[in-house]
Design a protein around this motif. Structure first.
Motif, short mmCIF file in Angstrom:
data_model
loop_
_atom_site.label_atom_id
_atom_site.label_comp_id
_atom_site.label_asym_id
_atom_site.label_seq_id
_atom_site.Cartn_x
_atom_site.Cartn_y
_atom_site.Cartn_z
N TRP A 139 0.86 -1.17 0.00
CA TRP A 139 0.00 0.00 0.00
C TRP A 139 0.91 1.23 0.00
N THR A 140 0.78 2.07 -1.00
CA THR A 140 1.69 3.20 -1.15
C THR A 140 0.91 4.46 -1.47
N ILE A 141 1.30 5.56 -0.84
CA ILE A 141 0.68 6.85 -1.10
C ILE A 141 1.69 7.74 -1.80
N ASP A 142 1.27 8.30 -2.90
CA ASP A 142 2.07 9.27 -3.63
C ASP A 142 1.83 10.64 -2.98
N GLU A 143 2.84 11.16 -2.29
CA GLU A 143 2.67 12.41 -1.57
C GLU A 143 2.61 13.62 -2.50
N ASP A 144 2.96 13.43 -3.77
CA ASP A 144 2.87 14.53 -4.72
C ASP A 144 1.44 14.67 -5.23
N ARG A 145 0.83 13.57 -5.61
CA ARG A 145 -0.54 13.60 -6.13
C ARG A 145 -1.59 13.28 -5.07
N GLU A 146 -1.13 12.89 -3.87
CA GLU A 146 -2.02 12.58 -2.75
C GLU A 146 -3.04 11.50 -3.13
N LEU A 147 -2.54 10.44 -3.72
CA LEU A 147 -3.37 9.29 -4.08
C LEU A 147 -2.79 8.03 -3.45
N ILE A 148 -3.62 7.02 -3.23
CA ILE A 148 -3.19 5.77 -2.64
C ILE A 148 -3.30 4.66 -3.67
N TYR A 149 -2.31 3.77 -3.65
CA TYR A 149 -2.23 2.67 -4.61
C TYR A 149 -2.07 1.36 -3.86
N LEU A 150 -2.57 0.29 -4.44
CA LEU A 150 -2.46 -1.04 -3.89
C LEU A 150 -1.95 -1.97 -4.96
N ALA A 151 -0.96 -2.81 -4.60
CA ALA A 151 -0.40 -3.73 -5.60
C ALA A 151 0.08 -4.99 -4.91
N ARG A 152 -0.13 -6.11 -5.57
CA ARG A 152 0.53 -7.34 -5.14
C ARG A 152 1.98 -7.25 -5.59
N GLN A 153 2.90 -7.73 -4.79
CA GLN A 153 4.30 -7.64 -5.16
C GLN A 153 4.54 -8.26 -6.54
N GLY A 154 5.22 -7.49 -7.39
CA GLY A 154 5.52 -7.95 -8.74
C GLY A 154 4.44 -7.66 -9.75
N GLN A 155 3.31 -7.07 -9.32
CA GLN A 155 2.23 -6.75 -10.24
C GLN A 155 2.06 -5.23 -10.32
N SER A 156 1.33 -4.81 -11.33
CA SER A 156 1.10 -3.38 -11.52
C SER A 156 0.15 -2.85 -10.44
N PRO A 157 0.40 -1.65 -9.92
CA PRO A 157 -0.47 -1.09 -8.89
C PRO A 157 -1.79 -0.60 -9.48
N ARG A 158 -2.80 -0.56 -8.59
CA ARG A 158 -4.08 0.04 -9.00
C ARG A 158 -4.42 1.17 -8.03
N LYS A 159 -4.98 2.20 -8.59
CA LYS A 159 -5.33 3.38 -7.81
C LYS A 159 -6.67 3.14 -7.11
N LEU A 160 -6.72 3.47 -5.80
CA LEU A 160 -7.96 3.34 -5.04
C LEU A 160 -8.72 4.66 -5.06
N GLY A 161 -10.00 4.57 -4.84
CA GLY A 161 -10.87 5.73 -5.03
C GLY A 161 -10.93 6.67 -3.86
N HIS A 162 -9.82 7.24 -3.48
CA HIS A 162 -9.85 8.25 -2.43
C HIS A 162 -8.71 9.24 -2.67
N GLU A 163 -9.02 10.53 -2.53
CA GLU A 163 -8.01 11.56 -2.68
C GLU A 163 -7.78 12.26 -1.35
N PHE A 164 -6.53 12.49 -1.05
CA PHE A 164 -6.15 13.13 0.20
C PHE A 164 -5.83 14.61 -0.05
N ASP A 165 -5.86 15.38 1.04
CA ASP A 165 -5.43 16.77 0.97
C ASP A 165 -3.93 16.86 1.31
#
Length: 802
Positions: A704-730
């Protein structure tokens, strides 16, 4: 032999034949006199120099009484023969005295040392003094959120005093030391079996241990937490009791009663105590003492066995110079009006107080009041129930500057045999009274030293004296021999005593010291003085980082002071460690911390590019930095078996380490675009890290990784492409995984906590007006979320709702 008439010689011969039955010469003395009878046994007037050894058994007899009556007409005297009343066994030997415990007792009533004699019995066999656990071993179990009642009784001699020490490998116990076989276990959130061990020690230091299984059945339903509430608990530099602590007292179950005043002296005082209940979320609470009183001291009566009797609270009203007693009712409320002991506005003489400074209760619940101005102790018999009153019994103590005199008494304590110890700060001595008469004294301080408190061990009659000017606690034998000294320390160490003003000891032999004039309370173990906890008086500053532990406590990292501070579940600081430097265990730029499965602490240093490993109390274990580059974040995986370090590098930007700081694997080699580490990320890891064989795919962890630049959260199984989850942070500041697989994120921009389902990734938002500026968080194994609120500069607790 002087000439005596035949009748007298016959009487003496008959008495001697009763006392000294025929037997061969013995190495140990046959007869011993009783010096005193205590609540734990008897004290004999012979010791090691006379051949007495530990294990010797003496039979106690009433002395033979010989009556020479005219009716005997010169034939035989009338003799009231000896009668054995008890059998005792020696358990501690001094050079000239020895202590013995009662093995058997015949008849009722108290033993009177004035009419008893001890006769050594070499053929007697003592009963098995080793404590033995009764009943079969059983398994205790409960669901998350419940409280499991644990009762592990032992068989021992009647009236023997025992202390139970408890520990558990998983979950949380309400008490670590008890005087009863009762404790309460809180199952962790994650289902599984843990081991609970209890060790019981009796007054002779005999021990017995038992290990039982405790099983957490996990949460009911789906296992995911969906609702929270902000607890009233807050954690920080202030005392958990919410005010300056005036005194601490304990009732027989070891419950502490704490006296505070939130509005300064003369304002409303509060009595804090743990409500006796089986409910899991029972917390400390306070009741206002009726009327505005300046309480200096507090003593609690032992609760009786009657259902309607819940004990009482005594306190000194320093303004009116009286002692007040409030009964406790079935709802643990203080009775109104209180019983007044003494005369308002005080005065001189019996039944009046000029300057009462300390109070204590004897074994028979008589009230002892120390008056510093009259330099004496007054004793009262206090009745209970309707029409209760206090009757003056006696006063003792002598003003002066000579031996046994009281020049400036400041504190008092009562031993288990009702021996009274008065601390005289003027002469820097402890004066000992038995049966209200001085029987000894010993020096307890050096020239110009300021002494402020005294306590007596409830099992060993050892005396603890508090030095206010030295910041030390001294442990003395009953005869005044210095056995141990502890306290002191350097600035910033939690065990340091700066301005200690009072010391108390609990029935489970834990020392409580009021430090810094009452602004802080410190707890120590009894014999070696090991530090056990502090509340209040610990500085926390800067943008704190938080990590919670498996036993319910949490830790904070203060980057500005290079310190890690550990709190237990009740809010006591139990350890503090770390400092600036380049050596092992020292930091240059600490940025984050994590807690392992056994409460180990791991600190990430961005300047050193290393992870430091500490034991639960701060002992330096190891450090690791090989291959780490651009480290910015550290977290534990959801089962606390591994650590995840995120690095600002293009490939392998998530490094997974074992708790022994060995590399396990790396991830993120295929991450591009939104997850490019140069933006700065926070991360959490869930799922198993096992692998190999069939099912290998299912054991790849979730990242589970959050991009602090775009304030989005991603979920990925190790070795697979991440998918963006439906929530935006401030503005996201932290991301942590909980033991049940949920992931929590702090959004300081919107003042909210967001948590995601481990199954669907669905987001749930938690907001509360008490959250001012949430900055960092940690999650324990019970689902509690500890949030550092930068706006309030406190750590708040979010309590999960089942």
């Amino acid at each position: 032999m002087p000439n005596r008439d035949p009748l007298t010689r016959a009487a003496l011969a008959l008495a001697a034949s009763v006392l000294l039955c025929a037997s061969p010469a013995l190495a140990a003395p046959r007869e011993a006199r009783l010096l005193e009878v205590t609540s734990k046994g008897v004290k004999l007037n012979l010791g090691a120099r006379a051949g007495v050894k530990v294990g010797h058994i003496y039979d106690l007899y009433r002395e033979a009484e010989v009556y020479v009556l005219p009716l005997t007409r010169g034939k035989v005297p009338l003799v009231k023969p000896q009668r054995r009343v008890a059998s005792v066994q020696v358990y501690e030997v001094e050079p000239t005295t020895s202590l013995a415990r009662v093995l058997t007792r015949e008849g009722k009533g108290r033993l009177d040392p004035r009419h008893l004699i001890g006769v050594y019995n070499p053929t007697a066999a003592a009963p098995n003094r080793e404590p033995t656990f009764t009943g079969k071993s059983e398994t205790f179990s409960g669901t998350w959120g419940s409280t499991v009642r644990i009762w592990l009784d032992v068989s021992n001699e009647p009236d023997d005093s025992t202390v139970y020490t408890w520990s558990v490998s998983g979950g949380r116990l309400r008490y670590t030391h008890t005087t009863r076989p009762l404790n309460f276990w809180t199952p962790p959130l994650k289902a599984g079996e843990s081991s609970l061990q209890v060790t019981v020690r009796d007054s002779a230091n005999n021990e017995a241990s038992r290990r039982v299984s405790v099983v957490s059945l996990g949460p009911k339903g789906s296992g995911e937490i969906k609702r929270f509430s902000v607890s009233r608990r807050t954690y920080g530099s202030a005392s958990r009791y919410g005010g300056r602590v005036a005194d601490v007292a304990f009732e027989w179950k070891n419950t502490p009663y704490v006296l505070t005043s939130k509005e300064g002296w003369g304002g409303k005082a509060r009595v804090w105590f743990d409500r006796p209940t089986f409910h899991a979320r029972a917390t400390n609470f306070s009741r206002e003492v009726p009327a505005k009183r300046d309480f200096r001291s507090l003593v609690v009566l032992a609760a009786s066995s009657k259902h309607e009797d819940y004990g009482a609270v005594f306190g000194i009203d320093a303004d009116e110079k009286v002692v007040v007693r409030h009964n406790l009712d079935v709802k643990w409320r203080l009775s109104i009006p209180p019983l007044i002991i003494g005369v308002p506005d005080g005065g001189a003489g019996n039944g009046r107080f000029s300057n009462p400074v300390d109070i204590a209760l004897s074994r028979d619940e008589d009230l002892y009041v120390l008056d510093a101005e009259q330099r004496c102790v007054q004793v009262f018999k206090v009745s209970r129930g309707k029409g209760a009153r206090a009757s003056f019994l006696v006063s003792f103590g002598r003003p002066g500057k000579e031996k046994y005199d009281l020049q400036r008494p400041v504190a008092m304590a009562i031993g288990r045999d009702d021996v009274v110890y008065v601390l005289d700060a003027g002469r820097r001595t402890v004066v000992v009274y038995r049966n209200w008469r001085p029987v000894g004294e010993f020096l307890a301080g050096g020239p110009e030293e300021v002494l402020s408190g005294i306590a007596v061990d409830p099992y060993k009659d050892e005396v603890y004296v508090l030095s206010k000017s030295k910041g030390r606690v001294r442990r003395y034998s009953q005869q005044g021999q210095l056995l141990k000294e502890f306290g002191g320390g350097v600035v910033g160490v939690p065990s340091r005593l700066d301005e200690p003003v009072r010391i108390r000891i609990s029935p489970a032999r834990e020392l409580w010291v009021l430090d810094r004039g009452g602004e802080s309370v410190v707890r120590f173990g009894p014999e070696r003085g090991l530090f056990r906890g502090r509340t209040g008086g610990v500085e926390l500053s800067g943008s704190l980082r938080v990590a919670a532990g498996p036993t319910g406590g949490f830790s904070v990292l203060s980057p500005g002071s290079y310190r890690v501070t550990r709190f237990d579940r009740a809010g006591w600081v139990i350890a503090r460690f770390g400092r600036e430097g380049t050596k092992s265990g020292e930091f240059e730029e600490p940025v984050d911390l994590a807690i392992g499965a056994s409460n180990e602490v791991y600190v990430l240093d961005a300047d050193q590019q290393r992870v430091h490993h500490f034991g639960p109390r701060g002992a330096v274990r190891a450090s690791y930095g090989k291959g780490l580059e651009g480290v910015i974040d550290l977290s534990a995986v959801d089962n606390r078996s591994h650590l995840a370090v995120i690095q600002q590098r293009e490939r392998g930007n998530i490094a997974l380490l074992t708790l022994g700081l060995k590399p396990a694997r790396s991830a993120g080699r295929d991450y591009t675009g939104d997850l490019t580490p140069r933006f700065g990320c926070v991360t959490g890891v869930t799922g198993s890290l096992g692998g190999g064989g069939r099912g290998k795919e299912s054991q790849r962890p979730w990242l589970w990784t959050i991009d602090e630049d775009r304030e989005l959260i991603y979920l990925a199984r190790q070795g697979q492409s991440p998918r963006k989850l439906g929530h935006e942070f401030d503005q996201v500041n932290d991301l942590e995984a909980s033991p049940n697989g949920q992931v929590f994120a702090v959004d300081s921009g919107d003042d909210e906590i967001v948590f995601f389902s481990s199954r669907s990734g669905q987001a749930t938002v938690f907001k509360d007006k008490k959250l001012d500026e949430p900055w960092d968080l940690g999650i324990d194994d019970y689902g509690h979320v500890f949030v550092y609120d930068a706006g309030r500069k406190l750590v708040l607790e979010l309590t999960p709702q089942r």
